[in-house]
Design an enzyme around this catalytic site. Structure first.
Site, PDB file in Angstrom:
ATOM      1  N   GLU A 199       0.830  -1.213   0.000  1.00  8.54           N
ATOM      2  CA  GLU A 199       0.000   0.000   0.000  1.00  8.54           C
ATOM      3  C   GLU A 199       0.864   1.263   0.000  1.00  8.54           C
ATOM      4  O   GLU A 199       0.366   2.364  -0.200  1.00  8.54           O
ATOM      5  CB  GLU A 199      -0.952  -0.014   1.205  1.00  8.54           C
ATOM      6  CG  GLU A 199      -0.303   0.127   2.582  1.00  8.54           C
ATOM      7  CD  GLU A 199       0.272  -1.194   3.125  1.00  8.54           C
ATOM      8  OE1 GLU A 199       0.461  -2.138   2.337  1.00  8.54           O
ATOM      9  OE2 GLU A 199       0.541  -1.250   4.346  1.00  8.54           O
ATOM     10  N   CYS A 304      16.475  -6.596   1.140  1.00  5.86           N
ATOM     11  CA  CYS A 304      16.511  -7.734   2.064  1.00  5.86           C
ATOM     12  C   CYS A 304      17.833  -8.477   1.958  1.00  5.86           C
ATOM     13  O   CYS A 304      18.148  -9.314   2.782  1.00  5.86           O
ATOM     14  CB  CYS A 304      15.360  -8.680   1.779  1.00  5.86           C
ATOM     15  SG  CYS A 304      15.496  -9.380   0.153  1.00  5.86           S
ATOM     16  N   GLU A 404      16.947  -6.206  12.512  1.00  5.41           N
ATOM     17  CA  GLU A 404      17.072  -5.639  11.170  1.00  5.41           C
ATOM     18  C   GLU A 404      16.758  -4.138  11.268  1.00  5.41           C
ATOM     19  O   GLU A 404      15.712  -3.768  11.809  1.00  5.41           O
ATOM     20  CB  GLU A 404      16.067  -6.315  10.238  1.00  5.41           C
ATOM     21  CG  GLU A 404      16.101  -5.781   8.828  1.00  5.41           C
ATOM     22  CD  GLU A 404      15.040  -6.412   7.927  1.00  5.41           C
ATOM     23  OE1 GLU A 404      13.883  -6.524   8.361  1.00  5.41           O
ATOM     24  OE2 GLU A 404      15.382  -6.784   6.795  1.00  5.41           O
TER      25      GLU A 404
HETATM   26  P1  NAD Z   1       5.710  -5.290   5.800  1.00  5.76           P
HETATM   27  O1  NAD Z   1       5.678  -6.607   6.462  1.00  5.76           O
HETATM   28  O2  NAD Z   1       5.420  -4.088   6.596  1.00  5.76           O
HETATM   29  O3  NAD Z   1       4.656  -5.283   4.587  1.00  5.76           O
HETATM   30  C1  NAD Z   1       4.640  -6.346   3.649  1.00  5.76           C
HETATM   31  C2  NAD Z   1       3.194  -6.659   3.277  1.00  5.76           C
HETATM   32  O4  NAD Z   1       2.520  -7.158   4.426  1.00  5.76           O
HETATM   33  C3  NAD Z   1       2.429  -5.440   2.803  1.00  5.76           C
HETATM   34  O5  NAD Z   1       1.677  -5.815   1.663  1.00  5.76           O
HETATM   35  C4  NAD Z   1       1.560  -5.061   3.981  1.00  5.76           C
HETATM   36  O6  NAD Z   1       0.310  -4.557   3.570  1.00  5.76           O
HETATM   37  C5  NAD Z   1       1.387  -6.358   4.738  1.00  5.76           C
HETATM   38  N1  NAD Z   1       1.380  -6.163   6.202  1.00  5.76           N
HETATM   39  C6  NAD Z   1       2.158  -5.311   6.911  1.00  5.76           C
HETATM   40  N2  NAD Z   1       1.905  -5.443   8.230  1.00  5.76           N
HETATM   41  C7  NAD Z   1       0.952  -6.383   8.346  1.00  5.76           C
HETATM   42  C8  NAD Z   1       0.284  -6.963   9.460  1.00  5.76           C
HETATM   43  N3  NAD Z   1       0.543  -6.581  10.691  1.00  5.76           N
HETATM   44  N4  NAD Z   1      -0.626  -7.913   9.213  1.00  5.76           N
HETATM   45  C9  NAD Z   1      -0.894  -8.312   7.965  1.00  5.76           C
HETATM   46  N5  NAD Z   1      -0.288  -7.796   6.880  1.00  5.76           N
HETATM   47  C10 NAD Z   1       0.628  -6.855   7.058  1.00  5.76           C
HETATM   48  O7  NAD Z   1       7.112  -5.181   5.074  1.00  5.76           O
HETATM   49  P2  NAD Z   1       7.706  -3.904   4.322  1.00  5.76           P
HETATM   50  O8  NAD Z   1       8.083  -2.908   5.343  1.00  5.76           O
HETATM   51  O9  NAD Z   1       6.807  -3.520   3.220  1.00  5.76           O
HETATM   52  O10 NAD Z   1       9.015  -4.540   3.666  1.00  5.76           O
HETATM   53  C11 NAD Z   1      10.270  -4.555   4.311  1.00  5.76           C
HETATM   54  C12 NAD Z   1      10.537  -5.905   4.912  1.00  5.76           C
HETATM   55  O11 NAD Z   1      10.468  -6.904   3.900  1.00  5.76           O
HETATM   56  C13 NAD Z   1      11.928  -6.022   5.485  1.00  5.76           C
HETATM   57  O12 NAD Z   1      11.846  -6.703   6.698  1.00  5.76           O
HETATM   58  C14 NAD Z   1      12.679  -6.839   4.460  1.00  5.76           C
HETATM   59  O13 NAD Z   1      13.765  -7.573   4.958  1.00  5.76           O
HETATM   60  C15 NAD Z   1      11.607  -7.739   3.985  1.00  5.76           C
HETATM   61  N6  NAD Z   1      11.908  -8.285   2.679  1.00  5.76           N
HETATM   62  C16 NAD Z   1      12.272  -9.581   2.617  1.00  5.76           C
HETATM   63  C17 NAD Z   1      12.596 -10.137   1.403  1.00  5.76           C
HETATM   64  C18 NAD Z   1      12.999 -11.571   1.309  1.00  5.76           C
HETATM   65  O14 NAD Z   1      12.978 -12.103   0.217  1.00  5.76           O
HETATM   66  N7  NAD Z   1      13.362 -12.214   2.408  1.00  5.76           N
HETATM   67  C19 NAD Z   1      12.540  -9.369   0.234  1.00  5.76           C
HETATM   68  C20 NAD Z   1      12.146  -8.034   0.341  1.00  5.76           C
HETATM   69  C21 NAD Z   1      11.829  -7.505   1.580  1.00  5.76           C
END
Ligand code: NAD
Length: 519
Positions: A199, A304, A404
Site C-alpha cells: 500500500e 533484504c 534488522e
Molecule cells: P511489511 O511486512 O510491513 O509489509 C509487507 C506486506 O505485508 C504489505 O503488503 C503489507 O500490507 C502487509 N502487512 C504489513 N503489516 C501487516 C500486518 N501486521 N498484518 C498483515 N499484513 C501486514 O514489510 P515492508 O516494510 O513492506 O518490507 C520490508 C521488509 O520486507 C523487510 O523486513 C525486508 O527484509 C523484507 N523483505 C524480505 C525479502 C525476502 O525475500 N526475504 C525481500 C524483500 C523484503
C-alpha cells in the site's frame, strides 16, 4: 520536478491514474479484466519519500470488491489451466517485451513512490523481468516422471497440476521485482492469481498488471486488490485461495504463515534479514571496501539482501578509514537526481526507528565512526533522510546487531578467527544472505559449508540467485518448505498427481502372466 510529471504521465498511459480524489491519481483495482476505481471510503496516502508530497492514493479494497476479484480468478481457472502451455508461455514472451519497452516509465514510478535512485529502480524492474524470461521457458521444469512395467501391463506416471487461485502479498522495497517473482510463474503454470501490492507504493504493480493484460492474459487470470492488513486478512481467510506467497517483515510474515497454514493453505513467507559479510585479512582491499559500501548503503539499505553487519577477522582497524572515506563520498538525495547514490527511507517512521536503534547502540557502547543522523538535503528538507552510518565496536548483546534496521547502517563486529566469525553469523536469528571476502579457497570452502545461511556469496556482496535457481533464505528469514521462483517456486504453485495404469490385454493369456510369479 520534470520527472515527477513524466512519471505521472507514464502512469496515466498505463491506466494507473483515475479521476481520483482531490485530483490525485489513485491505484486502481483489476477485477475480471477491468481496471476499476474502488468504491471504498478508506484511502491510504502514497507519498514521495524524497518530498512527502502525496503522489497517489491507495484504496482499502471493500469486501465486495475483494470477493469479486477472487470469484473472477476462480471462474477463469478451468479454461486457463487447459490453455496449452505454449500459449501461456507466449503471453510471457509478450510481457517481457512490453516490460522492456516500458522500462523507463516503470522505473520512474518506482523512484517516485519508493525513493530509490533511477538506476536502482531499473534494476528493480530488471530483476523481475528475469523471472518473466524464466517463465517463457517453463516447460522443461514442468516435465513429469514415467516408469513403465511397474507390474505386468502396468505403468505409473506423475505430473504436476496447478493449484487454482493463488495470491501474493508484497513489500514496499521492490515494488516491481517482487510482484514479478510471483504472478508470472504462477499463471504460466496454469493458476490464476490475486496480487496485493504494498500500500506504500502500488504504482509499479498496477502498471505491470496493465502490461500483463496487454500481453494477452485472459480476464480473471490476474486480479489486483489493494490495502493493508484488512486486505491481507481477506486473502488469508478466503476459502477459494489455495496458496499465498508473502514477502515482507518478520512480524507480518509470522502472522501470515500461521493464519494461512491454519486455514489449510500453502504459504511461502520470505521475511526479514541481517546479512553479514565476513572479511578476512587477506581480502582484496579496494574491491572489498567498494563491495561493502555498495551493499550496505545502496538503495538506502532497504534491500533484504543488503549487508547490514560486517565481521572483521583480525579487527576492523585496517579497514575503518577506507570504509568511512568511501561511505562519506556517497551523495544522499532525491533518487530522481542523476548524481544521487543514497535515496530516502520509505517513511519518517522508518527514519525515527533507525535513529532510535543507532542511538541506543551508541549508549550500549558502539562507536559511531560515521553518523548519518540529521542528514539534510537542500531543497528537500521534508524528505526521509538518513546518511550512511558506520558503527564500530558492536557486540552481540546490542539491538543494532540483533535487529534488522533496514536503513543505510553498517554495524561492525570483530572476531579472532573464522570460527568465531561463523559463530556470530550463525547466532543471528536471520539467515537470508551472507558473503565472505577472502583470497583463500579453503577458508571460503569452510565458510560455505558451515554457515547457516541460505544464500552465500564468495567475494560477491549480494548473492541473489538468478531465476533458474531459487531465492533460498533460511531460518528466521523464511517460513515454508518451497522457496520462491526457479524450480522450487514452480513446485510451490503446482501439485504432483501420480497415475497408475493397467493396460494389460486381459484376453491375452501370455500378457496376463506376471513374470515375477512365473520365475
Ligand atoms: P511489511 O511486512 O510491513 O509489509 C509487507 C506486506 O505485508 C504489505 O503488503 C503489507 O500490507 C502487509 N502487512 C504489513 N503489516 C501487516 C500486518 N501486521 N498484518 C498483515 N499484513 C501486514 O514489510 P515492508 O516494510 O513492506 O518490507 C520490508 C521488509 O520486507 C523487510 O523486513 C525486508 O527484509 C523484507 N523483505 C524480505 C525479502 C525476502 O525475500 N526475504 C525481500 C524483500 C523484503
Amino acid at each position: 520536478r520534470t520527472l515527477v510529471y513524466q512519471a505521472r504521465a507514464a502512469a496515466t498511459a498505463c491506466n494507473y491514474t483515475g479521476a481520483g480524489l482531490r485530483g490525485l491519481t489513485t491505484a486502481r483495482l483489476l477485477i475480471n479484466g477491468e481496471f476499476k476505481e474502488s468504491q471504498t471510503d478508506t484511502w491510504i496516502d502514497v507519498t514521495n519519500p524524497a518530498t512527502q508530497e502525496v503522489v497517489s492514493r491507495c484504496p482499502e479494497t471493500t469486501p465486495a470488491e475483494f470477493q469479486a476479484a477472487v470469484q473472477a480468478a476462480k471462474d477463469a481457472f478451468p479454461a486457463w489451466r487447459r490453455t496449452p502451455l505454449p500459449m501461456r508461455q507466449r503471453v510471457m514472451f509478450k510481457l517481457q517485451q512490453l516490460i522492456r519497452s516500458n522500462m523507463s516509465e516503470l522505473a520512474a514510478s518506482v523512484t517516485l513512490e519508493q525513493g530509490k535512485t533511477l538506476l536502482d529502480a531499473r534494476g528493480d524492474v530488471f530483476r523481475g523481468l528475469e523471472v518473466v524470461e524464466y517463465a517463457c521457458g517453463l516447460a522443461p521444469d514442468l516435465r513429469g516422471d514415467y516408469i513403465e512395467h511397474v507390474s505386468a501391463g502396468m505403468d505409473t506416471y506423475s505430473f504436476r497440476q496447478p493449484l487454482g487461485v493463488c495470491a501474493g502479498i508484497c513489500p514496499f522495497n521492490f515494488p516491481a521485482m517482487i510482484p514479478l517473482w510471483m504472478f508470472p510463474l504462477a499463471v504460466t503454470a496454469g493458476n490464476t492469481f490475486v496480487l496485493k501490492p504494498s500500500e506504500k507504493d502500488p504504482g509499479a504493480a498496477v502498471m505491470l498488471a496493465e502490461l500483463a493484460m496487454q500481453a494477452g492474459l485472459p480476464k480473471g487470470v490476474l486480479s489486483v486488490v489493494h490495502g493493508a492488513r484488512p486486505a491481507v486478512t481477506a486473502i488469508l481467510d478466503h476459502p477459494d485461495i489455495r496458496a499465498v506467497s508473502f514477502v515482507g517483515s518478520d512480524q507480518a510474515g509470522r502472522f501470515i504463515y500461521e493464519r494461512g497454514c491454519a486455514n489449510g493453505k500453502r504459504v511461502q513467507a520470505n521475511m526479514g534479514a541481517k546479512n553479514h559479510a565476513v572479511v578476512l585479512p587477506d581480502a582484496h582491499r579496494e574491491a572489498t571496501v567498494a563491495a561493502l559500501t555498495g551493499a550496505a548503503f545502496g538503495a538506502a539499505g532497504q534491500r533484504c539482501m543488503a549487508i547490514s553487519a560486517a565481521v572483521f577477522v583480525g579487527g576492523v582497524a585496517p579497514w575503518r578509514d577506507a570504509l568511512v572515506r568511501k561511505a562519506k563520498s556517497l551523495k544522499v538525495g532525491n533518487g530522481a537526481d542523476k548524481d544521487t547514490d543514497v535515496g530516502p527511507l520509505i517513511s519518517p517512521e522508518a527514519v525515527e526507528r533507525a535513529v532510535r536503534l543507532i542511538t541506543e547502540g551508541i549508549h550500549q557502547g558502539a562507536e559511531c565512526a560515521l553518523d548519518g543522523r540529521g542528514a539534510v538535503v537542500p531543497g528537500h528538507e521534508n524528505g526521509n533522510w538518513l546518511g550512511p552510518t558506520l558503527l564500530a565496536n558492536v557486540t552481540m548483546d546490542m539491538d543494532v546487531w540483533r535487529e534488522e534496521i533496514f536503513a543505510p547502517v553498517l554495524v561492525c563486529l570483530e572476531a579472532d578467527s573464522l570460527d568465531v566469525a561463523l559463530e556470530i553469523v550463525n547466532s543471528n536469528t536471520h539467515g537470508n544472505g551472507t558473503a565472505i571476502f577472502t583470497r583463500s579457497g579453503p577458508a571460503a570452502r569452510k565458510f560455505q559449508d558451515e554457515v547457516q545461511v541460505g544464500m552465500v556469496g564468495i567475494n560477491v556482496p549480494i548473492p541473489v540467485p538468478l531465476p533458474f535457481f531459487s531465492f533460498t533464505g533460511w531460518r528466521g528469514s523464511f517460513h515454508g518448505d518451497l522457496h520462491m521462483y526457479g524450480k522450487a517456486g514452480l513446485d510451490f504453485y503446482t501439485q504432483p498427481k501420480t497415475v497408475t495404469t493397467n493396460w494389460r490385454d486381459l484376453d491375452d493369456q501370455a500378457g496376463n502372466r506376471t513374470p515375477e510369479l512365473d520365475a
